[in-house]
Design a protein around this motif. Structure first.
Motif, mmCIF file in Angstrom:
data_model
loop_
_atom_site.group_PDB
_atom_site.id
_atom_site.type_symbol
_atom_site.label_atom_id
_atom_site.label_comp_id
_atom_site.label_asym_id
_atom_site.label_seq_id
_atom_site.Cartn_x
_atom_site.Cartn_y
_atom_site.Cartn_z
ATOM 1 N N ALA A 27 0.924 -0.971 0.424
ATOM 2 C CA ALA A 27 0.282 -0.005 -0.013
ATOM 3 C C ALA A 27 0.496 1.632 0.294
ATOM 4 O O ALA A 27 0.361 1.852 -0.731
ATOM 5 C CB ALA A 27 -1.237 -0.047 1.289
ATOM 6 N N ASP A 28 1.838 1.049 0.790
ATOM 7 C CA ASP A 28 2.850 2.120 0.682
ATOM 8 C C ASP A 28 3.615 2.378 -0.712
ATOM 9 O O ASP A 28 3.411 3.750 -1.134
ATOM 10 C CB ASP A 28 4.049 1.960 1.917
ATOM 11 C CG ASP A 28 3.473 2.480 3.267
ATOM 12 O OD1 ASP A 28 2.036 2.383 3.421
ATOM 13 O OD2 ASP A 28 3.980 1.854 4.285
ATOM 14 N N ALA A 29 4.422 1.615 -1.211
ATOM 15 C CA ALA A 29 4.906 1.533 -2.536
ATOM 16 C C ALA A 29 3.539 2.549 -3.196
ATOM 17 O O ALA A 29 4.188 3.282 -4.449
ATOM 18 C CB ALA A 29 5.080 0.263 -2.861
ATOM 19 N N LEU A 30 2.519 1.727 -3.157
ATOM 20 C CA LEU A 30 0.930 2.111 -4.963
ATOM 21 C C LEU A 30 1.779 3.291 -4.090
ATOM 22 O O LEU A 30 1.680 4.757 -5.472
ATOM 23 C CB LEU A 30 -0.066 1.307 -4.151
ATOM 24 C CG LEU A 30 -0.752 1.864 -5.215
ATOM 25 C CD1 LEU A 30 -0.493 1.893 -6.971
ATOM 26 C CD2 LEU A 30 -2.451 1.337 -4.864
ATOM 27 N N ARG A 31 1.292 3.926 -2.782
ATOM 28 C CA ARG A 31 0.854 5.290 -2.712
ATOM 29 C C ARG A 31 2.068 6.810 -3.217
ATOM 30 O O ARG A 31 1.405 7.169 -3.407
ATOM 31 C CB ARG A 31 0.912 5.252 -0.887
ATOM 32 C CG ARG A 31 -0.121 7.014 -0.883
ATOM 33 C CD ARG A 31 -0.653 7.051 0.828
ATOM 34 N NE ARG A 31 0.618 6.499 1.537
ATOM 35 C CZ ARG A 31 0.116 5.259 2.148
ATOM 36 N NH1 ARG A 31 -0.561 4.895 2.355
ATOM 37 N NH2 ARG A 31 1.608 5.126 3.490
ATOM 38 N N ALA A 32 3.035 6.093 -2.637
ATOM 39 C CA ALA A 32 4.233 6.862 -3.369
ATOM 40 C C ALA A 32 4.186 7.236 -5.184
ATOM 41 O O ALA A 32 4.989 7.535 -4.965
ATOM 42 C CB ALA A 32 5.614 6.247 -2.418
ATOM 43 N N GLU A 33 4.554 5.992 -5.730
ATOM 44 C CA GLU A 33 4.486 5.454 -7.161
ATOM 45 C C GLU A 33 3.028 6.893 -7.690
ATOM 46 O O GLU A 33 3.133 7.777 -8.526
ATOM 47 C CB GLU A 33 3.935 4.044 -7.228
ATOM 48 C CG GLU A 33 3.869 4.314 -8.754
ATOM 49 C CD GLU A 33 5.083 4.272 -9.580
ATOM 50 O OE1 GLU A 33 5.264 4.741 -10.496
ATOM 51 O OE2 GLU A 33 5.623 4.729 -9.116
ATOM 52 N N GLN A 34 1.454 6.381 -6.777
ATOM 53 C CA GLN A 34 1.082 7.639 -7.500
ATOM 54 C C GLN A 34 1.309 9.091 -6.661
ATOM 55 O O GLN A 34 1.429 10.193 -8.016
ATOM 56 C CB GLN A 34 -0.523 7.650 -6.577
ATOM 57 C CG GLN A 34 -1.177 6.431 -6.950
ATOM 58 C CD GLN A 34 -2.362 5.794 -6.381
ATOM 59 O OE1 GLN A 34 -2.551 6.299 -4.429
ATOM 60 N NE2 GLN A 34 -3.101 4.717 -6.318
ATOM 61 N N GLU A 35 1.955 9.470 -6.027
ATOM 62 C CA GLU A 35 3.032 10.482 -5.683
ATOM 63 C C GLU A 35 3.607 11.300 -6.904
ATOM 64 O O GLU A 35 3.142 12.114 -7.036
ATOM 65 C CB GLU A 35 2.781 10.686 -4.139
ATOM 66 C CG GLU A 35 2.014 10.672 -3.124
ATOM 67 C CD GLU A 35 1.924 11.086 -1.737
ATOM 68 O OE1 GLU A 35 3.278 10.632 -2.015
ATOM 69 O OE2 GLU A 35 1.798 10.668 -0.540
ATOM 70 N N LYS A 36 4.587 10.194 -7.506
ATOM 71 C CA LYS A 36 5.602 10.563 -8.090
ATOM 72 C C LYS A 36 4.752 10.569 -9.043
ATOM 73 O O LYS A 36 5.276 11.470 -10.107
ATOM 74 C CB LYS A 36 6.537 9.145 -7.658
ATOM 75 C CG LYS A 36 7.315 9.236 -9.211
ATOM 76 C CD LYS A 36 8.078 8.325 -9.373
ATOM 77 C CE LYS A 36 9.328 8.509 -10.016
ATOM 78 N NZ LYS A 36 10.146 7.171 -10.210
ATOM 79 N N LYS A 37 3.552 10.174 -9.916
ATOM 80 C CA LYS A 37 3.112 10.281 -11.044
ATOM 81 C C LYS A 37 2.476 11.923 -11.374
ATOM 82 O O LYS A 37 2.790 12.097 -12.175
ATOM 83 C CB LYS A 37 2.152 9.296 -11.080
ATOM 84 C CG LYS A 37 1.417 9.106 -12.430
ATOM 85 C CD LYS A 37 0.648 7.782 -12.554
ATOM 86 C CE LYS A 37 -0.299 7.881 -14.519
ATOM 87 N NZ LYS A 37 -0.995 7.211 -14.325
ATOM 88 N N ALA A 38 1.409 11.924 -9.705
ATOM 89 C CA ALA A 38 1.109 13.295 -9.382
ATOM 90 C C ALA A 38 1.752 14.362 -9.628
ATOM 91 O O ALA A 38 1.554 15.436 -10.402
ATOM 92 C CB ALA A 38 0.047 13.039 -8.880
ATOM 93 N N LYS A 39 3.430 14.511 -9.158
ATOM 94 C CA LYS A 39 3.997 15.565 -9.008
ATOM 95 C C LYS A 39 4.509 15.580 -10.426
ATOM 96 O O LYS A 39 5.170 16.230 -11.374
ATOM 97 C CB LYS A 39 5.390 15.203 -8.512
ATOM 98 C CG LYS A 39 6.179 16.055 -8.025
ATOM 99 C CD LYS A 39 7.534 15.378 -7.377
ATOM 100 C CE LYS A 39 6.885 15.762 -5.669
ATOM 101 N NZ LYS A 39 7.241 15.479 -4.411
ATOM 102 N N ALA A 40 5.005 14.375 -11.091
ATOM 103 C CA ALA A 40 5.264 14.778 -12.807
ATOM 104 C C ALA A 40 4.218 14.974 -13.352
ATOM 105 O O ALA A 40 4.545 15.856 -14.716
ATOM 106 C CB ALA A 40 5.228 12.847 -13.204
ATOM 107 N N GLU A 41 3.300 14.849 -13.447
ATOM 108 C CA GLU A 41 2.576 15.810 -14.542
ATOM 109 C C GLU A 41 2.008 17.264 -14.112
ATOM 110 O O GLU A 41 2.349 17.957 -15.050
ATOM 111 C CB GLU A 41 0.479 14.743 -13.953
ATOM 112 C CG GLU A 41 0.502 13.299 -14.750
ATOM 113 C CD GLU A 41 -0.781 12.414 -14.367
ATOM 114 O OE1 GLU A 41 -1.326 13.205 -13.439
ATOM 115 O OE2 GLU A 41 -0.676 11.648 -15.034
ATOM 116 N N ALA A 42 2.460 17.505 -12.991
ATOM 117 C CA ALA A 42 2.072 18.785 -12.115
ATOM 118 C C ALA A 42 3.143 19.502 -12.986
ATOM 119 O O ALA A 42 3.341 21.082 -13.753
ATOM 120 C CB ALA A 42 1.856 19.028 -10.691
ATOM 121 N N ASN A 43 4.520 19.162 -13.286
ATOM 122 C CA ASN A 43 5.165 19.591 -13.436
ATOM 123 C C ASN A 43 5.560 19.538 -15.442
ATOM 124 O O ASN A 43 6.135 20.709 -15.066
ATOM 125 C CB ASN A 43 7.145 18.373 -13.303
ATOM 126 C CG ASN A 43 7.383 18.932 -11.727
ATOM 127 O OD1 ASN A 43 6.799 19.669 -11.332
ATOM 128 N ND2 ASN A 43 7.692 17.691 -11.491
#
Length: 211
Positions: A27-43
């Motif tokens: 669950a922690d790995a999935l949440r970290a992956e989602q946060e990383k993806k959202a940050k990349a899209e914002a950039n």
């Protein structure tokens, strides 16, 4: 046998704890992956639109509806009252009129040649007032208002048509006498004389006003 049972229970509990820990890790790995993806899209969005500055707000102008000007009822009433007082019907101007056939008039201090110039059309008639058919009070008010308007407009020479009285009950020119009396009471009137035949003859006056 009792010890083996306890060992089996302990092993089962250990397996459950291990599975729970693995589930939390996933669950922690999935949440970290989602946060990383959202940050990349914002950039990607920020880099595509470039720098952003807030819009400067301009001062707002609220237009107020134009209100109609108030009617100066009191001012009108005061002017009418002053007019009634300034033009008296009891005033007798006969002694002030020249004893010529035209019953002309010049205010004291005005040159004697002014009347002669009036008769010869020295000043161009700029406005006229026709009092035909008016009652005495109506004629007096109309004359006062006309002279005030001429003063505001800078009008110098005017014609006042009072009529010859042919339509009156006694065939007498009532207004002819009244108009002369009223004009002499007005300070702005410098002189007047009976009009020439072309300008109305005995049914009209040519009046010179202050400039």
């Amino acid at each position: 046998m009792s010890s083996l049972k306890n060992f089996a229970d302990l092993k089962s509990l250990s397996q459950q704890l291990k599975e729970q820990q693995e589930a939390r890790q996933r669950a922690d790995a999935l949440r970290a992956e989602q946060e990383k993806k959202a940050k990349a899209e914002a950039n990607i969005f920020r880099s595509s639109i470039g720098g952003v500055e807030p819009i400067k707000a301009s001062a707002k102008h609220l237009s107020m509806p134009q209100r109609p000007a108030p009617l100066p009822f009191q001012h009108i009433a005061d002017e009418q009252a002053a007019l009634q007082e300034s033009l008296s019907d009891e005033f007798d101007a006969d002694s002030l009129l020249e004893t010529d056939e035209n019953l002309s008039y010049t205010r004291p201090g005005v040159g004697s040649d002014v009347v002669r110039k009036l008769r010869k059309g020295h000043w161009v008639i700029q406005a006229q007032l026709d009092l035909h058919g008016l009652r005495r009070d109506q004629a007096r008010d109309s004359l006062g208002e006309f002279l005030r308007k001429c003063g505001r407009n800078g009008t110098r020479c005017v014609r006042i048509i009072h009529g010859k009285g042919l339509g009156s009950v006694n065939k007498e020119p009532v207004l002819k006498h009244k108009v002369r009396n009223w004009l002499i009471q007005k300070d702005e009137v410098l002189a007047f004389s009976q009009a020439t035949a072309a300008d109305g003859g005995s049914g009209a006056l040519i009046v010179l006003l202050k400039s």
